[in-house]
Design a protein around this motif. Sequence first.
Motif, PDB file in Angstrom:
ATOM      1  N   GLY A 112       0.803  -1.205   0.000  1.00 46.24           N
ATOM      2  CA  GLY A 112       0.000   0.000   0.000  1.00 46.24           C
ATOM      3  C   GLY A 112       0.840   1.260   0.000  1.00 46.24           C
ATOM      4  O   GLY A 112       2.056   1.237  -0.254  1.00 46.24           O
ATOM      5  N   ALA A 113       0.161   2.381   0.276  1.00 46.51           N
ATOM      6  CA  ALA A 113       0.854   3.679   0.298  1.00 46.51           C
ATOM      7  C   ALA A 113       1.907   3.693   1.398  1.00 46.51           C
ATOM      8  O   ALA A 113       1.682   3.156   2.489  1.00 46.51           O
ATOM      9  CB  ALA A 113      -0.151   4.802   0.519  1.00 46.51           C
ATOM     10  N   PRO A 114       3.074   4.278   1.137  1.00 53.20           N
ATOM     11  CA  PRO A 114       4.139   4.311   2.154  1.00 53.20           C
ATOM     12  C   PRO A 114       3.695   5.064   3.406  1.00 53.20           C
ATOM     13  O   PRO A 114       3.261   6.226   3.333  1.00 53.20           O
ATOM     14  CB  PRO A 114       5.288   5.043   1.444  1.00 53.20           C
ATOM     15  CG  PRO A 114       5.009   4.887  -0.011  1.00 53.20           C
ATOM     16  CD  PRO A 114       3.517   4.874  -0.142  1.00 53.20           C
ATOM     17  N   THR A 115       3.773   4.409   4.537  1.00 47.76           N
ATOM     18  CA  THR A 115       3.446   5.031   5.826  1.00 47.76           C
ATOM     19  C   THR A 115       4.646   5.090   6.757  1.00 47.76           C
ATOM     20  O   THR A 115       4.619   5.809   7.745  1.00 47.76           O
ATOM     21  CB  THR A 115       2.309   4.259   6.515  1.00 47.76           C
ATOM     22  OG1 THR A 115       2.707   2.881   6.674  1.00 47.76           O
ATOM     23  CG2 THR A 115       1.031   4.321   5.688  1.00 47.76           C
ATOM     24  N   ASN A 116       5.681   4.326   6.453  1.00 42.96           N
ATOM     25  CA  ASN A 116       6.913   4.364   7.237  1.00 42.96           C
ATOM     26  C   ASN A 116       8.066   3.959   6.332  1.00 42.96           C
ATOM     27  O   ASN A 116       7.883   3.771   5.124  1.00 42.96           O
ATOM     28  CB  ASN A 116       6.818   3.453   8.470  1.00 42.96           C
ATOM     29  CG  ASN A 116       6.405   2.036   8.106  1.00 42.96           C
ATOM     30  OD1 ASN A 116       6.899   1.466   7.137  1.00 42.96           O
ATOM     31  ND2 ASN A 116       5.469   1.466   8.876  1.00 42.96           N
ATOM     32  N   GLU A 117       9.253   3.834   6.935  1.00 38.78           N
ATOM     33  CA  GLU A 117      10.430   3.526   6.129  1.00 38.78           C
ATOM     34  C   GLU A 117      10.333   2.155   5.463  1.00 38.78           C
ATOM     35  O   GLU A 117      10.787   1.975   4.323  1.00 38.78           O
ATOM     36  CB  GLU A 117      11.690   3.582   7.005  1.00 38.78           C
ATOM     37  CG  GLU A 117      12.089   4.980   7.466  1.00 38.78           C
ATOM     38  CD  GLU A 117      11.278   5.440   8.665  1.00 38.78           C
ATOM     39  OE1 GLU A 117      10.388   4.676   9.110  1.00 38.78           O
ATOM     40  OE2 GLU A 117      11.509   6.552   9.156  1.00 38.78           O
ATOM     41  N   ILE A 118       9.738   1.186   6.143  1.00 40.00           N
ATOM     42  CA  ILE A 118       9.655  -0.168   5.597  1.00 40.00           C
ATOM     43  C   ILE A 118       8.722  -0.204   4.387  1.00 40.00           C
ATOM     44  O   ILE A 118       9.057  -0.763   3.337  1.00 40.00           O
ATOM     45  CB  ILE A 118       9.178  -1.161   6.677  1.00 40.00           C
ATOM     46  CG1 ILE A 118      10.142  -1.138   7.867  1.00 40.00           C
ATOM     47  CG2 ILE A 118       9.075  -2.561   6.098  1.00 40.00           C
ATOM     48  CD1 ILE A 118      11.545  -1.513   7.522  1.00 40.00           C
ATOM     49  N   THR A 119       7.542   0.378   4.519  1.00 34.51           N
ATOM     50  CA  THR A 119       6.602   0.386   3.400  1.00 34.51           C
ATOM     51  C   THR A 119       7.133   1.236   2.252  1.00 34.51           C
ATOM     52  O   THR A 119       6.872   0.929   1.080  1.00 34.51           O
ATOM     53  CB  THR A 119       5.233   0.903   3.855  1.00 34.51           C
ATOM     54  OG1 THR A 119       5.386   2.193   4.478  1.00 34.51           O
ATOM     55  CG2 THR A 119       4.606  -0.051   4.871  1.00 34.51           C
ATOM     56  N   ALA A 120       7.889   2.291   2.567  1.00 39.27           N
ATOM     57  CA  ALA A 120       8.491   3.098   1.501  1.00 39.27           C
ATOM     58  C   ALA A 120       9.528   2.284   0.731  1.00 39.27           C
ATOM     59  O   ALA A 120       9.615   2.347  -0.500  1.00 39.27           O
ATOM     60  CB  ALA A 120       9.134   4.355   2.090  1.00 39.27           C
ATOM     61  N   LEU A 121      10.319   1.480   1.468  1.00 40.72           N
ATOM     62  CA  LEU A 121      11.294   0.623   0.804  1.00 40.72           C
ATOM     63  C   LEU A 121      10.597  -0.425  -0.049  1.00 40.72           C
ATOM     64  O   LEU A 121      11.031  -0.721  -1.173  1.00 40.72           O
ATOM     65  CB  LEU A 121      12.179  -0.049   1.851  1.00 40.72           C
ATOM     66  CG  LEU A 121      13.213  -1.053   1.323  1.00 40.72           C
ATOM     67  CD1 LEU A 121      14.182  -0.386   0.363  1.00 40.72           C
ATOM     68  CD2 LEU A 121      13.967  -1.703   2.488  1.00 40.72           C
ATOM     69  N   ALA A 122       9.512  -0.994   0.460  1.00 41.80           N
ATOM     70  CA  ALA A 122       8.773  -1.986  -0.311  1.00 41.80           C
ATOM     71  C   ALA A 122       8.224  -1.380  -1.600  1.00 41.80           C
ATOM     72  O   ALA A 122       8.267  -2.007  -2.662  1.00 41.80           O
ATOM     73  CB  ALA A 122       7.633  -2.563   0.530  1.00 41.80           C
ATOM     74  N   ALA A 123       7.700  -0.156  -1.505  1.00 45.51           N
ATOM     75  CA  ALA A 123       7.184   0.506  -2.702  1.00 45.51           C
ATOM     76  C   ALA A 123       8.298   0.754  -3.717  1.00 45.51           C
ATOM     77  O   ALA A 123       8.111   0.590  -4.928  1.00 45.51           O
ATOM     78  CB  ALA A 123       6.514   1.823  -2.312  1.00 45.51           C
ATOM     79  N   THR A 124       9.480   1.144  -3.221  1.00 42.84           N
ATOM     80  CA  THR A 124      10.621   1.362  -4.117  1.00 42.84           C
ATOM     81  C   THR A 124      11.041   0.064  -4.800  1.00 42.84           C
ATOM     82  O   THR A 124      11.318   0.034  -6.005  1.00 42.84           O
ATOM     83  CB  THR A 124      11.808   1.940  -3.330  1.00 42.84           C
ATOM     84  OG1 THR A 124      11.411   3.167  -2.715  1.00 42.84           O
ATOM     85  CG2 THR A 124      12.989   2.196  -4.244  1.00 42.84           C
TER      86      THR A 124
END
Length: 448
Positions: A206-218
């Motif tokens: 989903g939408a980046p909400t923290n550093e981990i989800t931001a890395l996953a999106a990248t």
Amino acid sequence: MKRSRTGMTSSFRGQIVILTACVTAFAMIALTIVLQLILADLSRTNVDTVLEDRADAVVSTVSDADSQGLAVTSAELDTGVVVYDAQGASVAGVASSPLADIYDELSTTDTTTYRTAGDTARVLALPFLSDAGDQGVVVLSERLGPYEAAERYALIVSLITGALATAAAAAIAAWVTTRALRPVSVLARTATDWSEHDLSRRFELGAPTNEITALAATLDTLLDKVSAAIHTEQRLTADLAHELRTPLTAVQGAADLALLQGGLPPHAHESLEEISAASHRMAATITTLLDVARNADTLRQAATCSIAAVVDDVTSTLAADGQGVDVEVEVEVEVDVVDLQVAAPHSVAVRALAPVLANALRFADSRVTVTVAASTTGMIDVVVEDDGPGVSGGDCEEIFEPGVSSTGGSGAGLGLSISRRVARSVGGDLELTDAGPPTRFALRLPLA
């Protein structure tokens, strides 16, 4: 791709742990220094207080005497306590020999004076006036050994506590960073596995909400780009294969039909046979390259083959084609392990070895040696050595670039490049281990 095992200090987690340990150690050292300074000041204050109390007690004893003058005996005084009269003469008590000079110097002082005798004792000289009106000076000392011993014990305890605190801080930092970075490691390993085996998978957090989800999106974005690039290459490869196969099929069919007709002159029949054989080999080569381009990630598990059969196939094919210029080239095959199996299809292994051996035959003066041996790293080393002029110094890696031909070569410069790509597609590699002379290439293929 080669990966090297790095030490603790090169990882982000290791850097955090080391930084935490260093900061904690620095803080504990600073705290120990401050504590030692405070203890030293407290010890000096306590020593001065003890000296003052003892001096006051001596003065009280002398002042309570009924007789005139300073009436006190040595028996009434502790060791190291001396009472002097106004002229500096000793009335009672005996000074210890190491402090005798200091006692004599302070015997005539008219002010309260403290003196430190090295690291052994602290001396107090206290002028007084008795109830009878007689003046005198009481000089006494206090040993510093017990106080310094207490400071040393405190220093040892501080150092031990600091070491334990540093170790505890490093352990806590390692535990915290391991738990915090574990999702990152999982993401990295998963993305690597998907990039090699299943480019259709995504994290989709989903939408980046923290550093981990931001890395996953990248990583999802990178996987999309890698997948798109590979699909584009596969489509281009398929189109090129179609464009190549269409005229090649026509040539092959025409040659085969012509061979079926009778009455051909011997030289024409020989030429048509050569054209037919070459077209069949070209078709097999195109099929192999298509398999490499489309299914490189599944070739490693597709099949196994005998490396001896691969070498025999390549040498016999090249000999039939008349490789080797105007000299007779001897090809010696040595197999060190019986029934040595390669974790790759036979056609792929042949396609990886053929350009290397053909290159050696083209440049050899009189001899080409092919040696096969198993290495300790789970690979099979096929070493091709020729006694030709060798490779010039700057060509060691350039010769593997598409379009770059070896010194004096007449080819298109694609053979070694394709051979390396085919070898790497099954987990192997092709390297120039010795530029020569003699020239030595090492084809490494995975052991089944």
